[in-house]
Design a protein around this motif. Structure first.
Motif, PDB file in Angstrom:
ATOM      1  N   ASN A 187       3.701 -30.304   1.788  1.00 27.83           N
ATOM      2  CA  ASN A 187       2.583 -29.351   1.776  1.00 27.83           C
ATOM      3  C   ASN A 187       2.298 -28.880   3.206  1.00 27.83           C
ATOM      4  O   ASN A 187       2.917 -29.331   4.165  1.00 27.83           O
ATOM      5  N   TRP A 188       1.311 -27.977   3.349  1.00 33.47           N
ATOM      6  CA  TRP A 188       1.042 -27.377   4.660  1.00 33.47           C
ATOM      7  C   TRP A 188       0.602 -28.427   5.682  1.00 33.47           C
ATOM      8  O   TRP A 188       0.969 -28.359   6.849  1.00 33.47           O
ATOM      9  N   ARG A 189      -0.167 -29.392   5.240  1.00 30.60           N
ATOM     10  CA  ARG A 189      -0.628 -30.428   6.168  1.00 30.60           C
ATOM     11  C   ARG A 189       0.554 -31.219   6.724  1.00 30.60           C
ATOM     12  O   ARG A 189       0.614 -31.528   7.911  1.00 30.60           O
ATOM     13  N   GLU A 190       1.529 -31.509   5.868  1.00 27.54           N
ATOM     14  CA  GLU A 190       2.696 -32.264   6.307  1.00 27.54           C
ATOM     15  C   GLU A 190       3.607 -31.435   7.218  1.00 27.54           C
ATOM     16  O   GLU A 190       4.284 -31.979   8.090  1.00 27.54           O
ATOM     17  N   ALA A 238       9.651 -27.347  10.457  1.00 32.92           N
ATOM     18  CA  ALA A 238       9.106 -28.541  11.108  1.00 32.92           C
ATOM     19  C   ALA A 238       9.773 -28.768  12.464  1.00 32.92           C
ATOM     20  O   ALA A 238       9.102 -29.086  13.459  1.00 32.92           O
ATOM     21  N   VAL A 239      11.098 -28.581  12.518  1.00 32.05           N
ATOM     22  CA  VAL A 239      11.824 -28.826  13.766  1.00 32.05           C
ATOM     23  C   VAL A 239      11.457 -27.789  14.817  1.00 32.05           C
ATOM     24  O   VAL A 239      11.051 -28.127  15.941  1.00 32.05           O
ATOM     25  N   ASN A 240      11.588 -26.512  14.483  1.00 33.99           N
ATOM     26  CA  ASN A 240      11.373 -25.463  15.489  1.00 33.99           C
ATOM     27  C   ASN A 240       9.927 -25.395  15.937  1.00 33.99           C
ATOM     28  O   ASN A 240       9.638 -25.028  17.080  1.00 33.99           O
ATOM     29  N   TRP A 241       9.005 -25.758  15.050  1.00 34.93           N
ATOM     30  CA  TRP A 241       7.579 -25.739  15.413  1.00 34.93           C
ATOM     31  C   TRP A 241       7.194 -26.926  16.299  1.00 34.93           C
ATOM     32  O   TRP A 241       6.063 -27.016  16.740  1.00 34.93           O
ATOM     33  N   LEU A 242       8.151 -27.821  16.572  1.00 34.95           N
ATOM     34  CA  LEU A 242       7.903 -28.864  17.574  1.00 34.95           C
ATOM     35  C   LEU A 242       7.891 -28.282  18.989  1.00 34.95           C
ATOM     36  O   LEU A 242       7.361 -28.902  19.908  1.00 34.95           O
TER      37      LEU A 242
END
Length: 399
Positions: free
Chosen positions: A19-22, A84-88
């Protein structure tokens, strides 16, 4: 410890959706995190983008609606992994700071692969390419000091030297001379397949990045330098993708992609120093293990072959981000004057190379040379990081 992903079961696909939170990951701290953490992030973004685009191409080339649905389901999870990866990556970093990190990836990832590659032909391909990315890092580092008045050592932190490689203006070759001979899928070491896919994916992502961010600058020299190096990255993608045997079936390529993702997530999980990032590598590994099993089932069903016949029986030693200074200096000393002719390498300029140089430069110095001239006008010197002494090539030592 040996790790065979074919014997491991991951998270069932119907439990992988986040989900968005995760998905709201905390970016790395650019001022306090390990530079190689950022390198791992950039690498895995490139790997995920390649996996996604390959899945799209496979879907466009199959008439089986059930296969299309299976690919779509896995691909959506791959998209979540990519986000998730690129937004790190931290939003506070400028495009140029991220660019320098991209080139640090290209240098130390390709150098490590070249050191570990068992096939002499493939090793030479990586050795040739890394000296060009090494020079790109040097040019961008000088642009960075010109535009942002900051030093690249704050990004690479002395792990990677910054000095001339094969001069960028000599990277412009006739396209026919960027095509190498492929490995033989039936006889090559399975590790060689992983290496080729990894470097191709990383260079492809760099090419895509420069294609999009180059026009975001107002400074003419920055726009021009991104344009020049962006064209060279296209050459590099051609160089590396031609190493992959085109005789591999779609299903063989699919299992290679998924196996490679398992290999890299496992490698990076084993060496990651940031606990939050390490948790992401571990989660994604457990997702990819299931993606691999799905790909293997598709290969058995549609290719009539067992995936074990093309994959390594266990993961090789972990791919490692580490300094490669001595190795790069050896290459600078012995291979800096190489260019390509056909599928091979030569030291002398040839007619096709000279004609390409004449046409693209048009009798003028390219942006990669002009950025250095402008930097010297501003600062009276070049920007370099030479932690191991003078440049190996006397002709390229700072005057």
């Amino acid at each position: 410890m040996t790790f065979n992903p074919l014997e491991q079961r991951g998270i069932p696909l119907d439990r992988q959706l986040r989900n968005w939170r995760e998905l709201n990951v905390t970016p790395i701290d650019p001022d306090h995190s390990d530079p190689y953490t950022r390198c791992r992030v950039i690498t895995m973004n490139g790997i995920e983008v390649e996996a996604i685009m390959f899945s799209h191409q496979l879907a466009r080339n199959t008439v089986d609606p059930e296969v299309k649905r299976q690919l779509a389901e896995v691909r959506y999870i791959e998209h979540q992994q990519q986000k998730a990866v690129n937004w790190l990556l931290p939003g506070v970093s400028s495009v140029l700071e991220t660019t320098i990190a991209y080139e640090q990836v290209a240098v130390d990832l390709t150098a490590w692969v070249a050191r570990m590659e068992p096939d002499p032909h493939l090793k030479q391909a990586y050795q040739f390419g890394v000296l060009e990315d090494f020079d790109h890092l040097y040019r961008y580092a000088n642009l960075y000091e010109m535009i942002e008045h900051r030093k690249a050592d704050a990004i690479v932190e002395g792990l990677t030297e910054v000095m001339p490689g094969r001069p960028t203006k000599f990277h412009h070759r006739h396209p026919a001379d960027n095509v190498r001979d492929p490995y033989d899928k039936d006889t090559t070491n399975p590790l060689s397949k992983l290496h080729a896919l990894t470097i191709m994916s990383a260079e492809q992502q760099t090419m895509n990045f420069y294609m999009n961010v180059g026009p975001q600058y107002m400074e003419p020299i920055a726009r021009q330098l991104y344009q020049e190096i962006g064209l060279i990255e296209e050459e590099h993608v051609t160089h590396y993708e031609s190493l992959v045997d085109p005789g591999e079936t779609w299903w063989e390529q699919l299992v290679n992609h998924e196996y490679n993702e398992c290999y890299l997530y496992y490698s990076f999980m084993e060496q990651e120093s940031d606990p939050k990032v390490k948790a992401i590598w571990e989660l994604h590994l457990n997702q990819e293990l299931e993606h691999l099993h799905i790909a293997c089932d598709l290969m058995r069903r549609h290719d009539g072959r067992d995936p074990e016949s093309v994959l390594a029986p266990q993961l090789p030693n972990v791919l490692t981000f580490e300094p490669n200074k001595a190795y790069l200096r050896e290459l600078l000393d012995t291979q800096i004057d190489l260019t390509t002719l056909g599928a091979g390498y030569v030291r002398d300029a040839h007619e096709r190379f000279e004609k390409m140089q004449e046409q693209i430069h048009g009798g003028e110095e390219p942006p990669s040379e002009r950025v250095m001239a402008q930097h010297e006008e501003m600062f009276g010197r070049e920007y370099r990081i030479e932690t191991e002494g003078e440049h190996p090539d006397p002709a390229l030592r700072e005057k």
